[in-house]
Each structure stands twice: as C-alpha cells, then as structure tokens.
Scaffold this motif. Structure first.
Motif, PDB file in Angstrom:
ATOM      1  N   MET A 295      81.321 -26.370  -8.273  1.00  0.00           N
ATOM      2  CA  MET A 295      79.789 -25.655  -8.331  1.00  0.00           C
ATOM      3  C   MET A 295      79.238 -25.553  -7.491  1.00  0.00           C
ATOM      4  O   MET A 295      78.409 -24.707  -6.931  1.00  0.00           O
ATOM      5  CB  MET A 295      79.437 -25.579  -9.926  1.00  0.00           C
ATOM      6  N   ALA A 296      78.562 -26.893  -7.060  1.00  0.00           N
ATOM      7  CA  ALA A 296      77.447 -27.208  -6.233  1.00  0.00           C
ATOM      8  C   ALA A 296      77.822 -26.599  -4.758  1.00  0.00           C
ATOM      9  O   ALA A 296      76.998 -26.157  -4.027  1.00  0.00           O
ATOM     10  CB  ALA A 296      77.040 -28.683  -6.303  1.00  0.00           C
ATOM     11  N   TRP A 297      79.068 -26.802  -4.502  1.00  0.00           N
ATOM     12  CA  TRP A 297      79.455 -26.428  -2.970  1.00  0.00           C
ATOM     13  C   TRP A 297      79.191 -25.096  -3.147  1.00  0.00           C
ATOM     14  O   TRP A 297      78.811 -24.305  -2.012  1.00  0.00           O
ATOM     15  CB  TRP A 297      80.859 -26.764  -2.739  1.00  0.00           C
ATOM     16  N   TYR A 298      79.576 -24.439  -4.171  1.00  0.00           N
ATOM     17  CA  TYR A 298      79.560 -22.900  -4.036  1.00  0.00           C
ATOM     18  C   TYR A 298      78.052 -22.287  -4.112  1.00  0.00           C
ATOM     19  O   TYR A 298      77.956 -21.337  -3.444  1.00  0.00           O
ATOM     20  CB  TYR A 298      80.359 -22.134  -5.268  1.00  0.00           C
ATOM     21  N   ASP A 299      77.179 -22.986  -4.968  1.00  0.00           N
ATOM     22  CA  ASP A 299      75.745 -22.594  -4.823  1.00  0.00           C
ATOM     23  C   ASP A 299      75.101 -22.487  -3.463  1.00  0.00           C
ATOM     24  O   ASP A 299      74.922 -21.662  -2.994  1.00  0.00           O
ATOM     25  CB  ASP A 299      75.089 -23.492  -5.814  1.00  0.00           C
ATOM     26  N   ASP A 300      75.714 -23.584  -2.764  1.00  0.00           N
ATOM     27  CA  ASP A 300      75.167 -23.898  -1.371  1.00  0.00           C
ATOM     28  C   ASP A 300      75.787 -22.875  -0.255  1.00  0.00           C
ATOM     29  O   ASP A 300      75.270 -22.110   0.180  1.00  0.00           O
ATOM     30  CB  ASP A 300      75.642 -25.163  -0.782  1.00  0.00           C
ATOM     31  N   TYR A 301      77.044 -22.514  -0.633  1.00  0.00           N
ATOM     32  CA  TYR A 301      77.763 -21.622   0.327  1.00  0.00           C
ATOM     33  C   TYR A 301      77.175 -20.042  -0.013  1.00  0.00           C
ATOM     34  O   TYR A 301      76.895 -19.428   1.027  1.00  0.00           O
ATOM     35  CB  TYR A 301      79.137 -21.479  -0.359  1.00  0.00           C
ATOM     36  N   LEU A 302      76.744 -19.658  -1.327  1.00  0.00           N
ATOM     37  CA  LEU A 302      76.115 -18.411  -1.677  1.00  0.00           C
ATOM     38  C   LEU A 302      74.857 -18.539  -1.052  1.00  0.00           C
ATOM     39  O   LEU A 302      74.451 -17.360  -0.362  1.00  0.00           O
ATOM     40  CB  LEU A 302      76.150 -18.223  -3.061  1.00  0.00           C
TER      41      LEU A 302
ATOM     42  N   ARG B 209      98.555 -32.449 -10.817  1.00  0.00           N
ATOM     43  CA  ARG B 209      99.028 -32.786 -12.203  1.00  0.00           C
ATOM     44  C   ARG B 209      99.588 -31.946 -12.957  1.00  0.00           C
ATOM     45  O   ARG B 209      99.096 -30.654 -12.684  1.00  0.00           O
ATOM     46  CB  ARG B 209      97.801 -33.662 -12.818  1.00  0.00           C
ATOM     47  N   LYS B 210     100.329 -32.256 -13.891  1.00  0.00           N
ATOM     48  CA  LYS B 210     100.563 -30.897 -14.968  1.00  0.00           C
ATOM     49  C   LYS B 210      99.344 -31.150 -15.956  1.00  0.00           C
ATOM     50  O   LYS B 210      98.560 -32.074 -15.876  1.00  0.00           O
ATOM     51  CB  LYS B 210     101.907 -31.459 -15.687  1.00  0.00           C
ATOM     52  N   GLY B 211      99.528 -29.888 -16.897  1.00  0.00           N
ATOM     53  CA  GLY B 211      98.279 -29.738 -17.561  1.00  0.00           C
ATOM     54  C   GLY B 211      97.467 -28.477 -17.088  1.00  0.00           C
ATOM     55  O   GLY B 211      97.650 -27.722 -16.085  1.00  0.00           O
ATOM     56  N   LEU B 212      96.075 -28.603 -17.472  1.00  0.00           N
ATOM     57  CA  LEU B 212      95.329 -27.604 -17.084  1.00  0.00           C
ATOM     58  C   LEU B 212      94.354 -28.162 -16.104  1.00  0.00           C
ATOM     59  O   LEU B 212      93.456 -29.008 -16.364  1.00  0.00           O
ATOM     60  CB  LEU B 212      94.441 -27.180 -18.461  1.00  0.00           C
ATOM     61  N   THR B 213      94.491 -27.425 -15.020  1.00  0.00           N
ATOM     62  CA  THR B 213      93.752 -27.851 -13.610  1.00  0.00           C
ATOM     63  C   THR B 213      92.594 -26.708 -13.186  1.00  0.00           C
ATOM     64  O   THR B 213      92.858 -25.298 -13.360  1.00  0.00           O
ATOM     65  CB  THR B 213      94.567 -27.937 -12.321  1.00  0.00           C
ATOM     66  N   PHE B 214      91.381 -26.841 -12.830  1.00  0.00           N
ATOM     67  CA  PHE B 214      90.543 -26.039 -12.527  1.00  0.00           C
ATOM     68  C   PHE B 214      90.825 -25.948 -10.753  1.00  0.00           C
ATOM     69  O   PHE B 214      90.555 -27.030 -10.163  1.00  0.00           O
ATOM     70  CB  PHE B 214      88.983 -26.323 -12.927  1.00  0.00           C
ATOM     71  N   ALA B 215      91.456 -25.017 -10.397  1.00  0.00           N
ATOM     72  CA  ALA B 215      91.487 -24.637  -9.073  1.00  0.00           C
ATOM     73  C   ALA B 215      90.498 -23.979  -8.258  1.00  0.00           C
ATOM     74  O   ALA B 215      90.267 -22.604  -8.644  1.00  0.00           O
ATOM     75  CB  ALA B 215      92.988 -24.055  -8.683  1.00  0.00           C
ATOM     76  N   ALA B 216      89.541 -24.523  -7.635  1.00  0.00           N
ATOM     77  CA  ALA B 216      88.481 -23.739  -7.343  1.00  0.00           C
ATOM     78  C   ALA B 216      88.656 -22.613  -6.241  1.00  0.00           C
ATOM     79  O   ALA B 216      89.370 -23.081  -5.229  1.00  0.00           O
ATOM     80  CB  ALA B 216      87.320 -24.689  -6.679  1.00  0.00           C
TER      81      ALA B 216
ATOM     82  N   LEU C 285      92.884 -14.843   3.283  1.00  0.00           N
ATOM     83  CA  LEU C 285      92.468 -16.326   3.453  1.00  0.00           C
ATOM     84  C   LEU C 285      91.032 -16.383   3.148  1.00  0.00           C
ATOM     85  O   LEU C 285      90.119 -15.685   3.507  1.00  0.00           O
ATOM     86  CB  LEU C 285      92.729 -16.764   4.845  1.00  0.00           C
ATOM     87  N   PHE C 286      90.502 -17.442   2.645  1.00  0.00           N
ATOM     88  CA  PHE C 286      89.275 -17.823   2.481  1.00  0.00           C
ATOM     89  C   PHE C 286      88.867 -18.767   3.490  1.00  0.00           C
ATOM     90  O   PHE C 286      89.304 -19.719   3.947  1.00  0.00           O
ATOM     91  CB  PHE C 286      89.060 -18.681   0.952  1.00  0.00           C
ATOM     92  N   ASN C 287      87.787 -18.135   4.389  1.00  0.00           N
ATOM     93  CA  ASN C 287      87.417 -18.833   5.712  1.00  0.00           C
ATOM     94  C   ASN C 287      85.844 -19.256   5.668  1.00  0.00           C
ATOM     95  O   ASN C 287      85.050 -18.278   5.917  1.00  0.00           O
ATOM     96  CB  ASN C 287      87.969 -18.192   6.968  1.00  0.00           C
ATOM     97  N   PRO C 288      85.390 -20.280   5.109  1.00  0.00           N
ATOM     98  CA  PRO C 288      83.820 -20.478   4.852  1.00  0.00           C
ATOM     99  C   PRO C 288      83.214 -20.899   6.128  1.00  0.00           C
ATOM    100  O   PRO C 288      82.453 -21.118   6.349  1.00  0.00           O
ATOM    101  CB  PRO C 288      83.733 -21.648   3.960  1.00  0.00           C
ATOM    102  N   ALA C 289      84.415 -21.110   7.207  1.00  0.00           N
ATOM    103  CA  ALA C 289      83.742 -21.495   8.608  1.00  0.00           C
ATOM    104  C   ALA C 289      83.575 -20.430   9.523  1.00  0.00           C
ATOM    105  O   ALA C 289      83.916 -19.174   9.072  1.00  0.00           O
ATOM    106  CB  ALA C 289      84.827 -22.579   8.999  1.00  0.00           C
ATOM    107  N   PRO C 290      82.736 -20.577  10.559  1.00  0.00           N
ATOM    108  CA  PRO C 290      82.355 -19.790  11.516  1.00  0.00           C
ATOM    109  C   PRO C 290      83.313 -19.113  12.354  1.00  0.00           C
ATOM    110  O   PRO C 290      84.495 -19.796  12.572  1.00  0.00           O
ATOM    111  CB  PRO C 290      81.384 -20.282  12.517  1.00  0.00           C
ATOM    112  N   VAL C 291      83.275 -17.926  12.616  1.00  0.00           N
ATOM    113  CA  VAL C 291      84.191 -17.140  13.590  1.00  0.00           C
ATOM    114  C   VAL C 291      83.408 -16.961  14.918  1.00  0.00           C
ATOM    115  O   VAL C 291      82.334 -16.874  14.960  1.00  0.00           O
ATOM    116  CB  VAL C 291      84.266 -15.707  12.984  1.00  0.00           C
ATOM    117  N   THR C 292      84.425 -17.204  16.162  1.00  0.00           N
ATOM    118  CA  THR C 292      83.773 -17.439  17.168  1.00  0.00           C
ATOM    119  C   THR C 292      83.808 -16.161  17.879  1.00  0.00           C
ATOM    120  O   THR C 292      84.725 -15.266  17.682  1.00  0.00           O
ATOM    121  CB  THR C 292      84.102 -18.473  18.100  1.00  0.00           C
TER     122      THR C 292
END
Ligand code: CA
Length: 520
Positions: free
Chosen positions: A346-353, A404-411, A513-520
C-alpha cells in the motif's frame, strides 16, 4: 446479511443508504422500504438516503463510512459523488496486524478437474504454445509467424489448443537498470512459466535490444539459435539479427522450425484428473457498478473460500481498490509479517501515485460513477469482498510468482489489462472477472470467466457473460448458490469440458506490462 425488497437493497443494518435494484430506476414519489418516498428520480444501481442527513454527516454503506455529506440530504434523495466527500484513507502506521482469530474450516474434498500436469508440478487448464518476445521490435514478425503456425502447423498437433505471441511494448528505450525495471522484467520472465505453456520456453529476440534474452532466462540453461545450417535442436532463443538469416523468409523458417519442436512436445500433453487444490485462480473486477459489491463480488468471495477449503490457490489484487479497505484486511493476515507486507505494498503505491501527482481519487472511472459508485472507498469496500473470508497467507509484489496455496494478495494496479498480465505472471491457470457496466475482456493464455453483477447486463450480453450474479439482487438466487455455481463452472472450464465465452468468441486482450521505471 442482506435485506431485500423489490425496489432497494440494504447490505448492512447500520447503512443509511440503500441501492436501487429496480430496472430503469425509481421515479420521483416512489414509496420504498420503511415508507420513505423518493424526492427525485434515482437511477438503477444508485444510492437513496434512508434517513435525513445534515451537512457533514457520515454516509454508511457495508456498515462502513464511505464519506461525509457536503450538503444536507433529505430522506428519499439521491446520494452520489456530487454530495458526498471522500474521506481520508486509513493511516498505514496504526493498522491491526493478524489480529483475527484463525478458525479451522472444514476441508472441501472430492472435487477434481482434468488438467495438464507439467514437469515443474504446476497444472495447466489449456495447452498453449506461448512465444515470448524480448522487445516490441519483433512483434510484427511474431504476429506474422503465429498466423503461419496456426494455418500450417497446428492442424498436425490436435492436442495443442492455441499458439500465442506474448507481445508487449517493453524491451528497449527503457531505463533497464532502474530499480523499478525489475517489475516488467520479472513479469515477462514469469509469464513464460505460466502453467498453460507446459514449461516450453521459446523466445524471439531482435539482437540489439536492452532487454537481452539471457536476462529472461538467467536461472535456467539456455541454448541460443546461432546457425540455420546446423541449428541446435534444443535452441530456445532466436534473434532476428542472427547473421545467418538471409532475409525475412529465412527468419520465418527458423521460427517455424523452432515452434514445431515445441509443438511436438506440447502435443504429447494429456489431461489427467487433478484435485481442485491445483486450481490457481485470479480474481478481478472491471467496469464495476454499485451492484458489484452486493451480488457478483460476494458470490466470487464465496467461491474463493470454497477453492481455499479445497486446498487451492486464489489471488486478489488491485491495490487502489484495496487501499481504502486495508483496515479490514490486515487483521486477516496469517501473521504479522504478512500484515506488514500488505502495508508495504500500500505504501509503495501511495508513493508511486504521489510521484505522478495523482491520488486515489483518480479511481473510480466515469462509468463507475454512472453505475452508482460515488468514490473509491465505496468501490473498495465492494471490491475486497472478492477475497471472501479466508486468511491471507502471503503477499507478492507486481510480476512475482505465487509461493503458497491459499489466499494471496498479489499487488497490481487496478487497470484490468495490467492486473490480468500480472496475475498471468503470478501463475494463474484461470481468471474470474466481475463486471457491472460490462467489458468484453478476455485473455488468450488462460480462460477468463465473466460474472455480471446485474441481470440487465447479464441478459443484454447473454453471449459474452458466463454467469449472471444479478439474480442475487432480484432475490432469484442466494450468494451461496451463485458461489457454488461459479465453483463448479470453474472446474468445468478448467477441464476443457466447457469454454469461457471469451474463448468461444475469440475475444482476447493484449498483454500490458506495468512499468513503473523511466522510459528513455
Ligand atoms: Ca480491474
């Protein structure tokens, strides 16, 4: 939990708004629950005030505050984004971690599907040749060759369902060493390992791109195609700039020869009976409306719990639609470490936004609002219900593989096509997609089952929607009934006994694709 009559639906006893169920909406002067009379026309899916509210009062839905009123609102009036203010998001530093008691659930045994078991132990639901690409430059050539493979080779390999070029916009003109570049790179690497590709890796490269194919294969031995005359039969990487190719025709012949070897191996795959614990299902929503959180998503949540009880894997995603309900999720983490991992995402995405000078109010979309969702808090509360009631056993970052098996949060971002691409990389073998406004979304790599949140859409898109959960709002089915229907449908589609509508119609979206890095 749900109180229903023919005109409105209130989810929680503390709610001071209800959702209009009536097709075509309610006219001014309609008497609803509690003898309240509507003061104006209110569209289907939108909220009606069940009490008189003063300016600054809390608006409560799902038993949670979704905002405060900007003006006084009369009982029976329309409550929407124009008269409700977005509350602040829950602070990330004071959330309860792993506080919910974990109660033992009864295992669900005896459910199976017919899947393709792979050398690495994963199980596929389709038999597809996936052709990885290292850079966008080769996409046109790969599209051309895919058509040739479909016409010239596939008819000879009747056990193989399809061939798919895994084209994307990445690979060159990007800051390949930026820390965030790990996201698109590992996404491409992990998509190639999706269970539906049968562990057959085949990469088409250009030669001079920044994303060298070796990066996509770093932890496995690989043979590079070097000479057409003495082609290494085990080569899995072909570069179009290879000196030995005299023109386009030879490149195409080289790719066809490589594809044929993989098709021969894929063609030997046979479906076998596998326990439901081999299901890896990605849950997603797109084009949501106010019904999504009342019908489709709760039914999906019920199916999530069934899959988990059967020992299977489920992931839910979409950070921006989880952020405002995070206080409901951290208590469900299996331990404090998993709780902290949720908060980190959540914190990573707050920063990203914030780096992009955007905030969470960028969601919902205009269509969501038209469908009755006033803000992202209301959307989030309705969205996280997809995760059912199971404990959250793990958290993975964008593009990582499930552990893991079970319920995972995949960000992932909430964007439908990006979330789908990242869930493919995580290793899903089937996706469930709920929609209220309607989207023809589909993926060529895995079956996508679309669940409509309202019967108006379910009927209008009778051939695109796989399951209509709108029957819950009309009282024709319960959440449990639709949840079981979905679970059994998942097993049928995973077995190839039944096709998802998107596959039957051949409607498939691009990888994004999700590319949060810069494009040159
Ligand atoms: Ca979405």
């Amino acid at each position: 939990m749900t109180q229903t009559n023919s005109r409105v639906i209130r989810v929680h006893p503390n709610d001071n708004v209800a959702i209009v169920v009536e097709q075509g909406g309610l006219a001014e002067g309609t008497i609803i629950e509690g003898g309240i009379t509507t003061t104006m026309a209110i569209p289907q899916g939108h909220k009606v005030a069940l009490v008189k509210m003063a300016e600054g009062d809390q608006v409560v839905r799902y038993g949670e505050v979704i905002g405060t009123t900007l003006v006084a609102i009369a009982s029976g009036s329309h409550v929407n984004e124009t008269n409700v203010q977005l509350p602040t998001a829950p602070a990330l530093d004071e959330l309860p971690l792993a506080t919910r008691e974990i109660t033992a659930v009864e295992p669900l045994e005896g459910y199976t599907f017919e899947g393709f078991r792979n050398p690495d132990g994963s199980v596929g639901t389709k038999n597809v040749l996936g052709i990885t690409t290292s850079v966008q430059c080769v996409a046109g050539t790969v599209d051309y060759v895919v058509q040739r493979i479909k016409h010239e080779l596939l008819p000879r390999f009747s056990n193989v369902d399809d061939v798919v070029g895994l084209n994307h916009s990445y690979g060159c003109g990007v800051a390949i060493n930026a820390p965030a570049a790990i996201v698109p790179i590992r996404t491409l690497k992990n998509i190639a390992l999706n269970p539906n590709f049968g562990n057959e890796i085949m990469i088409i490269a250009l030669g001079c791109e920044k994303l060298q194919p070796s990066t996509l294969l770093s932890d496995r031995p690989v043979r590079i195609y070097e000479n057409t005359q003495a082609a290494d039969p085990e080569a899995n990487v072909l570069s179009l700039q290879d000196d030995s190719f005299q023109g386009f025709g030879e490149m195409v012949e080289g790719i066809l020869a490589m594809a044929e070897r993989h098709l021969e191996r894929l063609n030997r795959r046979q479906r076998e009976t596998c326990p439901a614990s081999e299901l890896v299902v990605g849950m997603q929503c797109g084009g949501s409306d106010a019904f999504s959180g009342v019908t489709a998503n709760p039914a999906v949540g019920f199916a999530t719990d069934l899959i988990v009880r059967a020992g299977g894997s489920v992931m839910f995603s979409e950070v921006t639609e989880v952020r405002d309900a995070i206080h409901l999720l951290t208590p469900r983490a299996i331990d404090e470490q998993v709780g902290r991992a949720l908060i980190e995402q959540m914190a990573w995405y707050d920063d990203y936004l914030s780096q992009g000078q955007a905030d969470r109010s960028a969601n919902p979309s205009p269509g969501n609002k038209k469908g009755g969702l006033s803000n992202v808090v209301e959307k989030a509360l309705g969205s996280v219900i997809k995760s059912g009631n199971s404990p959250i056993v793990d958290v993975i970052g964008p593009g990582e593989r499930l552990r893991r098996k079970g319920l995972t949060f995949a960000a992932t971002p909430a964007s439908d096509f990006i979330c789908g691409t990242l869930q493919l990389a995580a290793g899903m073998n089937l996706q469930v997609f709920t929609t209220g406004r309607g989207t023809p979304y589909g993926l060529a790599m895995v079956p996508v089952l679309k669940v409509s949140s309202n019967s108006t859409l379910g009927k209008r898109w009778h051939d695109i929607i796989d399951l209509d959960a709108g029957r819950i709002a009309t009282g024709d089915a319960s959440i449990e009934e639709v949840g079981w229907e979905l679970f059994l449908l998942i097993l049928d589609v995973a077995s190839g006994r039944q096709q998802a509508a998107a596959d039957r119609l051949g409607i498939h979206n691009d990888l994004v694709l999700f590319n949060p890095a810069p494009v040159t």
